[in-house]
Write an enzyme that holds these catalytic residues in place. Sequence first.
Site, PDB file in Angstrom:
ATOM      1  CG  ASP A   1      -1.743   1.292   1.261  1.00  0.00           C
ATOM      2  OD1 ASP A   1      -2.456   1.590   0.286  1.00  0.00           O
ATOM      3  OD2 ASP A   1      -1.611   2.033   2.250  1.00  0.00           O
TER       4      ASP A   1
ATOM      5  NE  ARG B   1      -4.822   4.632  -5.162  1.00  0.00           N
ATOM      6  CZ  ARG B   1      -5.351   4.654  -3.922  1.00  0.00           C
ATOM      7  NH1 ARG B   1      -4.766   3.987  -2.945  1.00  0.00           N
ATOM      8  NH2 ARG B   1      -6.444   5.313  -3.676  1.00  0.00           N
TER       9      ARG B   1
HETATM   10  N1  URA Z   1      -6.590   6.776   2.828  1.00  0.00           N
HETATM   11  C1  URA Z   1      -5.862   5.682   2.576  1.00  0.00           C
HETATM   12  O1  URA Z   1      -5.260   5.105   3.473  1.00  0.00           O
HETATM   13  N2  URA Z   1      -5.823   5.210   1.318  1.00  0.00           N
HETATM   14  C2  URA Z   1      -6.487   5.798   0.294  1.00  0.00           C
HETATM   15  O2  URA Z   1      -6.419   5.316  -0.808  1.00  0.00           O
HETATM   16  C3  URA Z   1      -7.237   6.959   0.571  1.00  0.00           C
HETATM   17  C4  URA Z   1      -7.271   7.429   1.860  1.00  0.00           C
END
Ligand code: URA
Length: 433
Positions: A161, A168
């Site tokens: 992530d 992203r």
């Molecule tokens: N918060 C997150 O942790 N991820 C996202 O994609 C958007 C907000």
Amino acid sequence: MRMYDIIEKKRNGEELNEREINFFVKGYTEGSIPDYQASAFCMAVYFKGMTEKETVILTEAMAKSGDTVDLSMFGNLSADKHSTGGVGDKTSLIVAPIVAALGGKLTKMSGRGLGHTGGTVDKLESIPGYKTTLSQEEFISQIEKVGMAIIGQSGNLTPADKKLYALRDVTATVDSIPLIVSSIMSKKIAAGSHNIVLDVKCGSGAFMKTLEDAEILAREMVKIGKGCGRNIAALITDMDRPLGSAIGNSLEVIEAVKVLKGELDNDLKEVCVSLASEMISLVYSISYDDALKMVNDTLISGKAFLKMKEWISAQGGDTKYIDNTDLFRKAEFSRDIVAETDGYIASMDTEKIGLTSVILGAGRASKEDSIDFSAGILIYKKTGDEIRKGEKIATLLTNNNADFNDAVKMYNSSITVSSKKPEPKPLIYKIIR
Ligand code: URA
């Protein structure tokens, strides 16, 4: 398997299978799949979406990409909460001790503030001595003994992530529902709790500006949480005004203490009671109304306040500050914001109010900035309140006197005043179960 074929399949709107999604997450985390292919993949997901099955697989794969926390020793009692981020949102400091005082095992890894929103870790660090880092053993042992712990996020939680979110951010693919859901939920799944309550904020100070968007996100997160085998519910709560009347790190700790001591009965308390009740209803599989009674009883009895002290003390914090909040260092400079006309506060641009607190030193403009714990805003009048010309509606606090002009301008521009009382808006819009 080739990443090219996976991108092409998604681009054509087909459903990816488990092997393909796992191949992407593993390869991208390890570095064998380059950023340009991951970018193309994210853009394909942005336009073609993902099915519920694909999103569950992506969430689980990202959750497993780094460290995970094993809380299985707590059975069904483990509980976690997550807020999508807001201004004046100190709910974790109140909800966690309530849930722990009622026998839940509240385990929380929190973030720092960034942009206009505050972070729980920064608020807790304003308590002298409080340690936001514990080893895994210390974390588990504290949860066993005290029933709760709140720490900063471990370095290697969901590395997939971390990489993907940064990508992203620069490829215009943040606002894709499956990517947001898998990003948020992978961190919650890796953190290990069986019960999860989400506080999806909605309004001018939130990531989701409209109720429609907040509801789409909340419903998806609940679906995916259930798909990953967790007990989960989401509250959609208002962020068209700041929550409570204090913004800024030690100021927010002080407000949380007042709620737990029973000295404040405001919007903040109402949201916290609802979040805690939803959590207790999940933990013990009881009705919301039965849980609400337990939550109110534990607040009135003072047990939640005692639990807060026990928790702060276990994490090294000096509880003299909790017993007597006057001990917190006060900001050196203050400036009152005064009503310019008679009327009613018609609206508050909550993002601008958050940015005002950043100008004052309570937040970070960039990741490297340090925080002024005693800086912030005390708000006396909020949306719907009547004001009289010359009346104090807020006080700005800082240790840097030079900052007042910009901060005053920003605060004033965040508020609109009307001669008519605005229609009251709900504080809690919906609970999605
Ligand atoms: N918060 C997150 O942790 N991820 C996202 O994609 C958007 C907000």
